[in-house]
Scaffold this motif. Sequence first.
Motif, PDB file in Angstrom:
ATOM      1  N   LEU A  58       0.910  -1.072   0.145  1.00 41.07           N
ATOM      2  CA  LEU A  58       0.082  -0.003  -0.057  1.00 41.07           C
ATOM      3  C   LEU A  58       0.842   1.461  -0.091  1.00 41.07           C
ATOM      4  O   LEU A  58       1.721   1.450   0.680  1.00 41.07           O
ATOM      5  CB  LEU A  58      -0.916   0.136   1.301  1.00 41.07           C
ATOM      6  N   ALA A  59       0.556   2.121  -1.036  1.00 41.41           N
ATOM      7  CA  ALA A  59       1.467   3.305  -1.096  1.00 41.41           C
ATOM      8  C   ALA A  59       1.384   4.230   0.058  1.00 41.41           C
ATOM      9  O   ALA A  59       0.109   4.276   0.550  1.00 41.41           O
ATOM     10  CB  ALA A  59       1.053   4.123  -2.452  1.00 41.41           C
ATOM     11  N   GLN A  60       2.517   4.632   0.529  1.00 40.90           N
ATOM     12  CA  GLN A  60       2.540   5.501   1.643  1.00 40.90           C
ATOM     13  C   GLN A  60       3.578   6.832   1.094  1.00 40.90           C
ATOM     14  O   GLN A  60       4.725   6.411   0.949  1.00 40.90           O
ATOM     15  CB  GLN A  60       3.195   5.035   3.009  1.00 40.90           C
ATOM     16  N   PRO A  61       3.067   8.004   1.212  1.00 40.04           N
ATOM     17  CA  PRO A  61       1.745   8.424   1.494  1.00 40.04           C
ATOM     18  C   PRO A  61       0.658   7.941   0.413  1.00 40.04           C
ATOM     19  O   PRO A  61       1.022   7.460  -0.503  1.00 40.04           O
ATOM     20  CB  PRO A  61       1.702  10.158   1.341  1.00 40.04           C
ATOM     21  N   LEU A  62      -0.547   8.142   0.760  1.00 40.43           N
ATOM     22  CA  LEU A  62      -1.649   7.629  -0.010  1.00 40.43           C
ATOM     23  C   LEU A  62      -1.652   8.093  -1.218  1.00 40.43           C
ATOM     24  O   LEU A  62      -1.448   9.428  -1.391  1.00 40.43           O
ATOM     25  CB  LEU A  62      -3.059   7.868   0.799  1.00 40.43           C
ATOM     26  N   ASP A  63      -1.772   7.111  -2.202  1.00 41.70           N
ATOM     27  CA  ASP A  63      -1.862   7.532  -3.715  1.00 41.70           C
ATOM     28  C   ASP A  63      -3.202   7.152  -4.226  1.00 41.70           C
ATOM     29  O   ASP A  63      -3.188   5.698  -4.514  1.00 41.70           O
ATOM     30  CB  ASP A  63      -0.471   7.116  -4.369  1.00 41.70           C
ATOM     31  N   ALA A  64      -4.106   7.963  -4.418  1.00 40.27           N
ATOM     32  CA  ALA A  64      -5.328   7.469  -4.736  1.00 40.27           C
ATOM     33  C   ALA A  64      -5.550   6.884  -6.269  1.00 40.27           C
ATOM     34  O   ALA A  64      -6.296   6.026  -6.511  1.00 40.27           O
ATOM     35  CB  ALA A  64      -6.393   8.505  -4.683  1.00 40.27           C
ATOM     36  N   ALA A  65      -4.325   7.390  -7.061  1.00 38.73           N
ATOM     37  CA  ALA A  65      -4.446   6.814  -8.465  1.00 38.73           C
ATOM     38  C   ALA A  65      -3.908   5.669  -8.499  1.00 38.73           C
ATOM     39  O   ALA A  65      -4.024   4.721  -9.490  1.00 38.73           O
ATOM     40  CB  ALA A  65      -3.786   7.810  -9.228  1.00 38.73           C
ATOM     41  N   GLU A  66      -3.004   5.241  -7.581  1.00 37.05           N
ATOM     42  CA  GLU A  66      -2.246   3.948  -7.628  1.00 37.05           C
ATOM     43  C   GLU A  66      -1.971   3.390  -6.243  1.00 37.05           C
ATOM     44  O   GLU A  66      -0.906   3.588  -5.886  1.00 37.05           O
ATOM     45  CB  GLU A  66      -0.831   4.189  -8.234  1.00 37.05           C
ATOM     46  N   PRO A  67      -2.996   3.114  -5.669  1.00 35.58           N
ATOM     47  CA  PRO A  67      -2.700   2.825  -4.188  1.00 35.58           C
ATOM     48  C   PRO A  67      -2.040   1.732  -3.844  1.00 35.58           C
ATOM     49  O   PRO A  67      -1.384   1.433  -2.816  1.00 35.58           O
ATOM     50  CB  PRO A  67      -4.316   2.479  -3.826  1.00 35.58           C
ATOM     51  N   TYR A  68      -1.757   0.787  -4.686  1.00 36.06           N
ATOM     52  CA  TYR A  68      -1.074  -0.683  -4.367  1.00 36.06           C
ATOM     53  C   TYR A  68       0.161  -0.480  -5.507  1.00 36.06           C
ATOM     54  O   TYR A  68       0.136  -0.217  -6.644  1.00 36.06           O
ATOM     55  CB  TYR A  68      -1.779  -1.712  -4.641  1.00 36.06           C
ATOM     56  N   ARG A  69       1.369  -0.772  -4.916  1.00 33.91           N
ATOM     57  CA  ARG A  69       2.434  -0.809  -5.792  1.00 33.91           C
ATOM     58  C   ARG A  69       3.288  -1.986  -5.367  1.00 33.91           C
ATOM     59  O   ARG A  69       3.018  -2.949  -4.421  1.00 33.91           O
ATOM     60  CB  ARG A  69       3.430   0.372  -5.282  1.00 33.91           C
ATOM     61  N   ALA A  70       4.314  -2.435  -6.319  1.00 35.90           N
ATOM     62  CA  ALA A  70       5.019  -3.385  -6.084  1.00 35.90           C
ATOM     63  C   ALA A  70       6.071  -3.280  -4.980  1.00 35.90           C
ATOM     64  O   ALA A  70       6.457  -2.291  -4.736  1.00 35.90           O
ATOM     65  CB  ALA A  70       5.952  -3.906  -7.419  1.00 35.90           C
ATOM     66  N   ALA A  71       6.225  -4.445  -4.159  1.00 33.54           N
ATOM     67  CA  ALA A  71       6.858  -4.207  -2.845  1.00 33.54           C
ATOM     68  C   ALA A  71       8.221  -4.356  -3.243  1.00 33.54           C
ATOM     69  O   ALA A  71       9.078  -3.557  -2.422  1.00 33.54           O
ATOM     70  CB  ALA A  71       6.542  -5.398  -2.060  1.00 33.54           C
ATOM     71  N   ILE A  72       8.907  -4.732  -4.207  1.00 35.69           N
ATOM     72  CA  ILE A  72      10.254  -4.637  -4.426  1.00 35.69           C
ATOM     73  C   ILE A  72      10.281  -4.318  -5.871  1.00 35.69           C
ATOM     74  O   ILE A  72       9.756  -4.608  -6.828  1.00 35.69           O
ATOM     75  CB  ILE A  72      10.918  -6.108  -4.280  1.00 35.69           C
ATOM     76  N   TRP A  73      11.319  -3.175  -6.077  1.00 38.89           N
ATOM     77  CA  TRP A  73      11.575  -2.825  -7.673  1.00 38.89           C
ATOM     78  C   TRP A  73      13.282  -2.906  -7.683  1.00 38.89           C
ATOM     79  O   TRP A  73      13.976  -2.573  -6.592  1.00 38.89           O
ATOM     80  CB  TRP A  73      11.399  -1.113  -7.793  1.00 38.89           C
ATOM     81  N   LEU A  74      13.648  -3.520  -8.481  1.00 36.47           N
ATOM     82  CA  LEU A  74      15.200  -3.562  -8.565  1.00 36.47           C
ATOM     83  C   LEU A  74      15.439  -2.820  -9.896  1.00 36.47           C
ATOM     84  O   LEU A  74      14.891  -2.291 -10.517  1.00 36.47           O
ATOM     85  CB  LEU A  74      15.588  -5.288  -9.155  1.00 36.47           C
ATOM     86  N   VAL A  75      16.994  -2.413  -9.433  1.00 36.41           N
ATOM     87  CA  VAL A  75      17.533  -1.479 -10.320  1.00 36.41           C
ATOM     88  C   VAL A  75      17.477  -1.773 -12.018  1.00 36.41           C
ATOM     89  O   VAL A  75      17.459  -0.693 -12.698  1.00 36.41           O
ATOM     90  CB  VAL A  75      18.969  -1.341 -10.081  1.00 36.41           C
ATOM     91  N   ASP A  76      17.419  -3.052 -12.324  1.00 34.09           N
ATOM     92  CA  ASP A  76      17.267  -3.435 -13.803  1.00 34.09           C
ATOM     93  C   ASP A  76      15.775  -3.089 -14.387  1.00 34.09           C
ATOM     94  O   ASP A  76      15.396  -3.662 -15.564  1.00 34.09           O
ATOM     95  CB  ASP A  76      17.879  -4.638 -13.888  1.00 34.09           C
ATOM     96  N   GLY A  77      14.811  -2.982 -13.430  1.00 31.55           N
ATOM     97  CA  GLY A  77      13.453  -2.841 -13.976  1.00 31.55           C
ATOM     98  C   GLY A  77      12.434  -3.849 -13.287  1.00 31.55           C
ATOM     99  O   GLY A  77      11.440  -3.860 -13.427  1.00 31.55           O
ATOM    100  N   ARG A  78      13.138  -4.985 -13.124  1.00 31.16           N
ATOM    101  CA  ARG A  78      12.362  -6.009 -12.604  1.00 31.16           C
ATOM    102  C   ARG A  78      11.551  -5.820 -11.111  1.00 31.16           C
ATOM    103  O   ARG A  78      12.029  -4.918 -10.391  1.00 31.16           O
ATOM    104  CB  ARG A  78      13.031  -7.118 -12.276  1.00 31.16           C
ATOM    105  N   ARG A  79      10.332  -6.457 -11.003  1.00 32.15           N
ATOM    106  CA  ARG A  79       9.708  -5.895  -9.562  1.00 32.15           C
ATOM    107  C   ARG A  79       8.768  -7.233  -9.291  1.00 32.15           C
ATOM    108  O   ARG A  79       8.457  -8.031 -10.100  1.00 32.15           O
ATOM    109  CB  ARG A  79       8.921  -4.577 -10.026  1.00 32.15           C
ATOM    110  N   THR A  80       8.136  -7.120  -8.193  1.00 34.65           N
ATOM    111  CA  THR A  80       7.088  -7.790  -7.768  1.00 34.65           C
ATOM    112  C   THR A  80       5.890  -7.611  -8.308  1.00 34.65           C
ATOM    113  O   THR A  80       5.638  -6.497  -9.125  1.00 34.65           O
ATOM    114  CB  THR A  80       7.049  -8.052  -6.105  1.00 34.65           C
ATOM    115  N   ALA A  81       4.928  -8.358  -8.056  1.00 39.98           N
ATOM    116  CA  ALA A  81       3.493  -8.264  -8.684  1.00 39.98           C
ATOM    117  C   ALA A  81       2.895  -6.889  -8.298  1.00 39.98           C
ATOM    118  O   ALA A  81       2.900  -6.180  -7.071  1.00 39.98           O
ATOM    119  CB  ALA A  81       2.442  -9.306  -8.241  1.00 39.98           C
ATOM    120  N   MET A  82       1.814  -6.386  -9.236  1.00 35.24           N
ATOM    121  CA  MET A  82       1.033  -5.053  -9.014  1.00 35.24           C
ATOM    122  C   MET A  82      -0.208  -5.628  -9.589  1.00 35.24           C
ATOM    123  O   MET A  82      -0.480  -6.275 -10.464  1.00 35.24           O
ATOM    124  CB  MET A  82       1.675  -3.954  -9.617  1.00 35.24           C
ATOM    125  N   PRO A  83      -1.435  -4.767  -9.066  1.00 36.81           N
ATOM    126  CA  PRO A  83      -2.411  -4.833  -9.519  1.00 36.81           C
ATOM    127  C   PRO A  83      -2.849  -4.824 -11.280  1.00 36.81           C
ATOM    128  O   PRO A  83      -3.726  -5.687 -11.703  1.00 36.81           O
ATOM    129  CB  PRO A  83      -3.299  -3.812  -9.166  1.00 36.81           C
TER     130      PRO A  83
END
Length: 609
Positions: A58-83
């Motif tokens: 859950l985005a902190q601070p609150l982001d109404a447009a994108e409330p859920y984000r990937a928990a992990i972003w790697l420097v090469d662009g890979r990430r965990t799941a998102m909606p």
Amino acid sequence: MTLTVEAFRAVASQVSKAEGTPSDLHDMERDLRSVPAEADDDQRDVQALLADICSYDLAQPLDAAEPYRAAIWLVDGRRTAMPEDLTEEQIGFLATIRDQIGSPWLRARICDVLWIKNRDHLAARTAVVTWAGIPVDENAWFEGGAAAWERALDLSQRLNLAEGHQLQQALHDAVLVTEQFAFAGQVSDVLLGARVPATDGLALLERLAALAEARSGGEERDLLEAAKAWAQRLRKEETRADLLYSIVQSWMAESEEHARGERPSAMLAARCLEQALQTFRKIPRKERERLGIADLELQLRARHKTATSSINDELTAIRTEFPADGEKMAEHTRQRIAGCDRGDVLVVLGTLFPARPYAELFDVAQATEEGSISSLFESVSLTPEGRKARVTRADDEIHGVRAPVWRVMERAFNLMAALTVREGLAPALAVVQAEHALREQDFADLVAECGQVPADHRYLFTHGLWCIYKGDIAAGIHILVPQIEAFVRTHLQFHGVATTTIDKEDSVENEVGLSTLVRKDEMEQVFGPDLTLYFRMMFEGPAGLNVRNTVAHGVLTDDAVETVTNLFVWWFALYLVTMPVAVRRRTRSDVGSTEEDLAGGGPVAANDE
């Protein structure tokens, strides 16, 4: 992928926990990732889907447009799941099983995701009702409930759902009975943004003020600030002024402790007095007269001047020796940053690189230029686009330095910036992003702890740092550079330096830009020669890195976004907020009692209190 209700029933027990906190979602994710050997493909698909949803951040601070984000972003662009990764089949399956999820935290999240993806109003209402039905307590709040309940309030207001009032009341009541100051302050901030009724606001104001009476230092000020916000919301001017004066007194008391304590610190004392002055200026003049403190500003200024006069002797660079070889430097950087605690990693990152002080850079440039035939002739500096940026002659001076020597200093600085990013910052960021799932709130906490960023610019400064950290350099650099300008302007103004010009014809007063500000002679008095050099090399004009004008005048192109220059500016902004924190933590032995506990370097501000 095949998703069936029958396959879900085989794993329903793993998502049926009715009690607990949002942190239990991490345990659920771990359990769901562990697929039994006898599980069929359908069960594996269901477990993978539910595990992905548990992993959302859950985005902190609150982001109404994108409330859920990937928990992990790697420097090469890979990430965990998102909606946004969900398929139509997965969304339809979630709609089928949402009412069969036993965990209220997961059920509410799934319903919220269905609202985000399908604009399913019934799912949104179910999400709010589910979140509102979870008992509000301190443990759940600090284990992730804060973000979830804030999301519930925001969703209820956007959709005008009456169920949100139940949650408002539960949060309000929790503040009135808690003795935990951090919990009270944070819940108060959430309710302040939720537009609760004025009668409830009065009760919160009184409760927060009462809690502040039993505390001191930062805890007291946090509660007083929260109470002051309610007084302002309720338009109680006298109460607001009283609370502001209490905050001023708290800063003054802490300054005295730093000045006369067991481990005196002029820097910390000066910082407290600066905060006291900034707070005092928010008290209207008529309220100052009522409180009998009309002359307090002069007293604070005098004490601040006394404290700052000793800072140069106290504030010394924290340094480590880096190998000159690029490959060895990268490996050394990784070793320094690896294994840092999450609470310290940004401070270590911001103070990691040894940057040349002004005197050293000047001596090297002077020795290099001595005897050079190029110093005898006129020199033309060009911009990257090929435009003439500056013409200097051998006998010209730039900031009191012979022009040929200054040109060498510029070239050396640019090389140092590039080396810092390529062989230092890039490897360090790769380690940080691999080891820590940092959030924007981590940057916000650092900026707040620093105390040097103007209070009404903290969000933007934080957001600029965060955008670049997560890879959105284009947005981050356009946000961050103006905030660095505000940082410089505020500190110059605080020390009585004029930052405006007045038109002679119509007397219109205009703020001057960052390029003009950094040329002022008073820069060295306020920031010291080392930090001033960095400001000038990066922001003064087209002959240098020229970051400010490139951003402000629309010269920054798509190809020039992801350059070492912009990443170096990000590190420099991080340095501005981490160096005071690093010195303060070293003084208080929070991070360590020796200089080796903080990797360091970088310029040293004269008044980086």
